[in-house]
Design a protein around this motif. Structure first.
Motif, PDB file in Angstrom:
ATOM      1  N   SER A 147       0.875  -1.169   0.000  1.00  0.00           N
ATOM      2  CA  SER A 147       0.000   0.000   0.000  1.00  0.00           C
ATOM      3  C   SER A 147       0.917   1.225   0.000  1.00  0.00           C
ATOM      4  O   SER A 147       1.884   1.276   0.769  1.00  0.00           O
ATOM      5  CB  SER A 147      -0.864  -0.023   1.260  1.00  0.00           C
ATOM      6  N   THR A 148       0.622   2.193  -0.861  1.00  0.00           N
ATOM      7  CA  THR A 148       1.466   3.402  -0.873  1.00  0.00           C
ATOM      8  C   THR A 148       1.375   4.123   0.475  1.00  0.00           C
ATOM      9  O   THR A 148       2.332   4.770   0.893  1.00  0.00           O
ATOM     10  CB  THR A 148       1.068   4.351  -2.018  1.00  0.00           C
ATOM     11  N   ASN A 149       0.221   4.007   1.147  1.00  0.00           N
ATOM     12  CA  ASN A 149       0.126   4.636   2.467  1.00  0.00           C
ATOM     13  C   ASN A 149       1.113   3.998   3.444  1.00  0.00           C
ATOM     14  O   ASN A 149       1.756   4.700   4.239  1.00  0.00           O
ATOM     15  CB  ASN A 149      -1.294   4.494   3.028  1.00  0.00           C
TER      16      ASN A 149
ATOM     17  N   ALA B 272      -2.163  -4.773  -1.306  1.00  0.00           N
ATOM     18  CA  ALA B 272      -3.053  -4.659  -0.142  1.00  0.00           C
ATOM     19  C   ALA B 272      -3.474  -3.197   0.034  1.00  0.00           C
ATOM     20  O   ALA B 272      -3.250  -2.588   1.086  1.00  0.00           O
ATOM     21  CB  ALA B 272      -2.350  -5.181   1.107  1.00  0.00           C
TER      22      ALA B 272
ATOM     23  N   GLY C 149      -8.625   1.098   2.133  1.00  0.00           N
ATOM     24  CA  GLY C 149      -9.697   2.067   1.947  1.00  0.00           C
ATOM     25  C   GLY C 149     -10.190   2.592   3.277  1.00  0.00           C
ATOM     26  O   GLY C 149      -9.723   2.172   4.341  1.00  0.00           O
ATOM     27  N   ARG C 150     -11.135   3.504   3.224  1.00  0.00           N
ATOM     28  CA  ARG C 150     -11.742   4.036   4.458  1.00  0.00           C
ATOM     29  C   ARG C 150     -12.511   2.936   5.163  1.00  0.00           C
ATOM     30  O   ARG C 150     -12.955   1.977   4.549  1.00  0.00           O
ATOM     31  CB  ARG C 150     -12.721   5.178   4.127  1.00  0.00           C
TER      32      ARG C 150
ATOM     33  N   LEU D 104      -2.289   5.606  -8.186  1.00  0.00           N
ATOM     34  CA  LEU D 104      -2.291   5.236  -6.763  1.00  0.00           C
ATOM     35  C   LEU D 104      -1.085   5.889  -6.101  1.00  0.00           C
ATOM     36  O   LEU D 104       0.052   5.531  -6.405  1.00  0.00           O
ATOM     37  CB  LEU D 104      -2.180   3.713  -6.616  1.00  0.00           C
TER      38      LEU D 104
ATOM     39  N   GLY E  75     -10.925   7.679  -4.342  1.00  0.00           N
ATOM     40  CA  GLY E  75     -11.048   7.581  -2.893  1.00  0.00           C
ATOM     41  C   GLY E  75      -9.810   8.163  -2.227  1.00  0.00           C
ATOM     42  O   GLY E  75      -8.722   8.158  -2.811  1.00  0.00           O
ATOM     43  N   ILE E  76      -9.991   8.654  -1.017  1.00  0.00           N
ATOM     44  CA  ILE E  76      -8.899   9.310  -0.286  1.00  0.00           C
ATOM     45  C   ILE E  76      -8.862   8.756   1.131  1.00  0.00           C
ATOM     46  O   ILE E  76      -9.901   8.626   1.779  1.00  0.00           O
ATOM     47  CB  ILE E  76      -9.140  10.840  -0.261  1.00  0.00           C
TER      48      ILE E  76
ATOM     49  N   GLY F  84      -3.484   9.211   1.179  1.00  0.00           N
ATOM     50  CA  GLY F  84      -3.449   8.315   0.022  1.00  0.00           C
ATOM     51  C   GLY F  84      -4.604   8.610  -0.919  1.00  0.00           C
ATOM     52  O   GLY F  84      -5.739   8.830  -0.479  1.00  0.00           O
TER      53      GLY F  84
HETATM   54  C1  BTN Z   1     -11.737   4.958   0.138  1.00  0.00           C
HETATM   55  O1  BTN Z   1     -12.094   3.966   0.775  1.00  0.00           O
HETATM   56  O2  BTN Z   1     -12.528   5.590  -0.556  1.00  0.00           O
HETATM   57  C2  BTN Z   1     -10.300   5.411   0.221  1.00  0.00           C
HETATM   58  C3  BTN Z   1      -9.449   4.693  -0.777  1.00  0.00           C
HETATM   59  C4  BTN Z   1      -8.016   5.180  -0.795  1.00  0.00           C
HETATM   60  C5  BTN Z   1      -7.186   4.388  -1.775  1.00  0.00           C
HETATM   61  C6  BTN Z   1      -5.816   4.950  -1.941  1.00  0.00           C
HETATM   62  S1  BTN Z   1      -4.940   4.171  -3.266  1.00  0.00           S
HETATM   63  C7  BTN Z   1      -3.458   4.919  -2.772  1.00  0.00           C
HETATM   64  C8  BTN Z   1      -3.436   4.933  -1.260  1.00  0.00           C
HETATM   65  N1  BTN Z   1      -2.859   3.715  -0.747  1.00  0.00           N
HETATM   66  C9  BTN Z   1      -3.755   2.949  -0.118  1.00  0.00           C
HETATM   67  O3  BTN Z   1      -3.518   1.832   0.382  1.00  0.00           O
HETATM   68  N2  BTN Z   1      -4.940   3.562  -0.101  1.00  0.00           N
HETATM   69  C10 BTN Z   1      -4.884   4.851  -0.743  1.00  0.00           C
END
Ligand code: BTN
Length: 290
Positions: free
Chosen positions: A53-55, A79, A82-83, A97, A151-152, A169
């Protein structure tokens, strides 16, 4: 190099290029090492083909002392997060991403404002490049024609009441075809390719995001929360609508009337009570993604 072995200092020393890299063909250069760093405007962008995950990578860089403004961009996440503890799935080379690492000197209560700011920046950047009409569903979903484009997810590390770093992210569906989305989100998700009818340049969207981000983030640091509310309101499609708050088994209905100074959605119930909605999910009705 897997993200677990990623070492910011070593990577910066070995791979840093002290000029803006002309980006069109970055990912055609198969020999680039994972974590290769390029510069867009004032941001160092670390490039990866695959991470969990970039986060997660950005948080690791945050712990290792990477500077504010560092961006982690990957072509694929095994992996993606998301929120509300959901997954974010995107096949290789389709989505944009990335995560941005910042070190704002703000009280942790104000961190939700940063996701509102990011949503406004994303909406503006996407609108400038695509000319599509995009709107923000509180707090930070970007919708086109009622379907979710982006998504953020913000995650933070703090000391006492102050943020040490915040990682934001962003996942934008750029070149997805309908079949690229997991079956359960196919009816409610969209991509720029589906809306525009052609393949878009993820590099261009990232560059535009960073350009618009620098402008608005600096204004936020100078002017504070009112600035965020102002630009979020400009792009939102939530205020003035009847909304349903989805809070586990419970649901609350009312009219979205405003945003609090900490980024909560203010909802007026039919009985005249004002409900402050913070971490929940909301629905705008059946024509809109929820
Ligand atoms: C949502 O649930 O709407 C938020 C989604 C966020 C996705 C991004 S993709 C890049 C960054 N790395 C992640 O693991 N999640 C965010």
């Amino acid at each position: 190099m897997s993200h677990n072995e990623f070492n910011w200092g070593r990577s910066m020393g070995a791979y840093f290029i002290p000029r803006t890299y002309q980006t069109g063909s970055i990912f055609q250069k198969r020999c680039l090492p994972e974590g290769y760093t390029v510069k867009f405007f004032n941001s160092q962008v670390a490039l990866f083909r695959q991470v969990t995950s970039t986060n997660l990578v950005a948080k690791q860089l945050g712990n290792d002392g990477a500077p504010a403004g560092t961006v982690v961009w990957s072509q694929y996440q095994s992996a993606g997060r998301g929120r509300l503890k959901r997954h974010w799935d995107s096949p290789p080379d389709r989505g944009l991403l990335f995560s941005i690492l910042i070190r704002p000197k703000i009280n942790i209560q104000k961190i939700p404002l940063l996701t509102l700011l990011t949503a406004a920046v994303t909406a503006e950047a996407v609108n400038r490049l695509s000319n599509l009409s995009v709107g923000i569903k509180w707090p930070n979903d970007i919708l086109i024609n009622g379907k979710k484009l982006c998504g953020i997810l913000a995650e933070s590390s703090f000391y006492r009441n102050e943020a040490d770093y915040v990682v934001i992210g962003i996942g934008i569906n750029v070149n997805h075809e309908r079949s690229d989305f997991p079956a359960e989100v196919q009816p409610t998700a969209t991509s720029l390719r589906l809306e525009l009818g052609y393949v878009g340049s993820r590099v261009r969207y990232l560059q535009e995001f960073i350009r618009v981000w620098n402008m608005h983030y600096n204004q936020f640091l100078h002017k504070g929360e009112d600035y965020v509310r102002e630009i979020w309101i400009k792009h939102n499609i939530t205020l003035g609508r009847e909304v349903t708050v989805l809070n586990g088994e419970q649901s609350i209905q009312g009219k979205a009337t405003g945003i609090s100074s900490y980024g909560a959605l203010l909802i007026e119930t039919p009985g005249g009570k004002i409900y402050e909605c913070m971490a929940d999910d909301i629905s705008l009705g059946k024509e809109y993604y929820r």
